[in-house]
Design a protein around this motif. Structure first.
Motif, PDB file in Angstrom:
ATOM      1  N   ALA A 156      30.940  14.821  19.644  1.00  0.00           N
ATOM      2  CA  ALA A 156      31.851  15.891  20.056  1.00  0.00           C
ATOM      3  C   ALA A 156      31.304  17.253  19.640  1.00  0.00           C
ATOM      4  O   ALA A 156      31.409  18.232  20.392  1.00  0.00           O
ATOM      5  CB  ALA A 156      33.234  15.665  19.449  1.00  0.00           C
ATOM      6  N   MET A 157      30.704  17.340  18.452  1.00  0.00           N
ATOM      7  CA  MET A 157      30.100  18.612  18.010  1.00  0.00           C
ATOM      8  C   MET A 157      28.936  18.983  18.894  1.00  0.00           C
ATOM      9  O   MET A 157      28.815  20.157  19.292  1.00  0.00           O
ATOM     10  CB  MET A 157      29.629  18.507  16.558  1.00  0.00           C
ATOM     11  N   VAL A 158      28.092  18.028  19.242  1.00  0.00           N
ATOM     12  CA  VAL A 158      26.951  18.322  20.119  1.00  0.00           C
ATOM     13  C   VAL A 158      27.456  18.750  21.493  1.00  0.00           C
ATOM     14  O   VAL A 158      26.956  19.714  22.092  1.00  0.00           O
ATOM     15  CB  VAL A 158      26.019  17.094  20.224  1.00  0.00           C
ATOM     16  N   GLY A 159      28.487  18.083  22.000  1.00  0.00           N
ATOM     17  CA  GLY A 159      29.067  18.453  23.294  1.00  0.00           C
ATOM     18  C   GLY A 159      29.661  19.849  23.268  1.00  0.00           C
ATOM     19  O   GLY A 159      29.518  20.619  24.233  1.00  0.00           O
ATOM     20  N   ALA A 160      30.334  20.225  22.179  1.00  0.00           N
ATOM     21  CA  ALA A 160      30.904  21.570  22.074  1.00  0.00           C
ATOM     22  C   ALA A 160      29.816  22.624  22.049  1.00  0.00           C
ATOM     23  O   ALA A 160      29.954  23.699  22.665  1.00  0.00           O
ATOM     24  CB  ALA A 160      31.766  21.667  20.824  1.00  0.00           C
ATOM     25  N   VAL A 161      28.703  22.333  21.374  1.00  0.00           N
ATOM     26  CA  VAL A 161      27.596  23.297  21.335  1.00  0.00           C
ATOM     27  C   VAL A 161      26.967  23.427  22.716  1.00  0.00           C
ATOM     28  O   VAL A 161      26.648  24.546  23.157  1.00  0.00           O
ATOM     29  CB  VAL A 161      26.549  22.858  20.275  1.00  0.00           C
TER      30      VAL A 161
END
Length: 167
Positions: A156-161
């Motif tokens: 989810a963090m990678v997707g948000a970035v």
């Protein structure tokens, strides 16, 4: 009356008074500050229940991070009396009806729990809410779900970035 009972009643009165002040305050900043007092009173209740981990997490996550986020949102919205929309009579009516229904549900739940009065929960030891016990259970019985959730949070963090990155 023991010290624990006195602390319980003081924290309960503080939490209820602060929660009422959250609703009554006209200024949204004051409401957020009263909500922080509510969270600290609830953390005090967690400490009385020997749940130190929950108390610390409640203070750090809710009274810290979430309240700072609320303050930033309120300040960015720049709420003024002129920009506040006037509520019509139907909105007020449905607010009173929904509040009355909530009150009815709470009263019925209180009446159905009358058989629980006087009964106490028995535990084997006084260390039920300690971090050590939580860590043992988390990394033995729930190790796989814990690792799966960490991978989901990382993705989810990678997707948000990636979504937030400009072309």
């Amino acid at each position: 009356m023991s010290t624990t009972e006195i602390l319980f009643w003081v924290l309960s009165v503080l939490a209820l008074f602060s929660a009422i002040m959250v609703l009554v305050s006209k200024n949204p900043i004051h409401s957020v500050l009263w909500l922080i007092v509510v969270f600290f009173a609830i953390s005090g209740h967690y400490l009385l229940l020997n749940a130190q981990f929950l108390a610390i997490v409640n203070m750090i996550v809710y009274a810290g991070a979430i309240m700072v986020l609320f303050l930033f949102v309120i300040m960015l919205m720049n709420l003024n009396k002129e920009t506040e929309p006037q509520r019509n009579i139907w909105m007020k009516f449905f607010g009173v009806v929904s509040g009355g229904l909530l009150f009815t549900v709470l009263v019925s739940a209180l009446r159905s729990s009358q058989d629980m009065i006087g009964k106490t929960v028995e535990t084997n030891s006084g260390d039920a809410g300690l971090i050590e016990n939580l860590g043992k259970v988390l990394f033995t019985e729930y190790a796989l779900p814990f690792e799966i959730s960490s991978v989901l949070f990382l993705s989810a963090m990678v997707g948000a970035v990636v979504i937030g990155k400009k072309d």
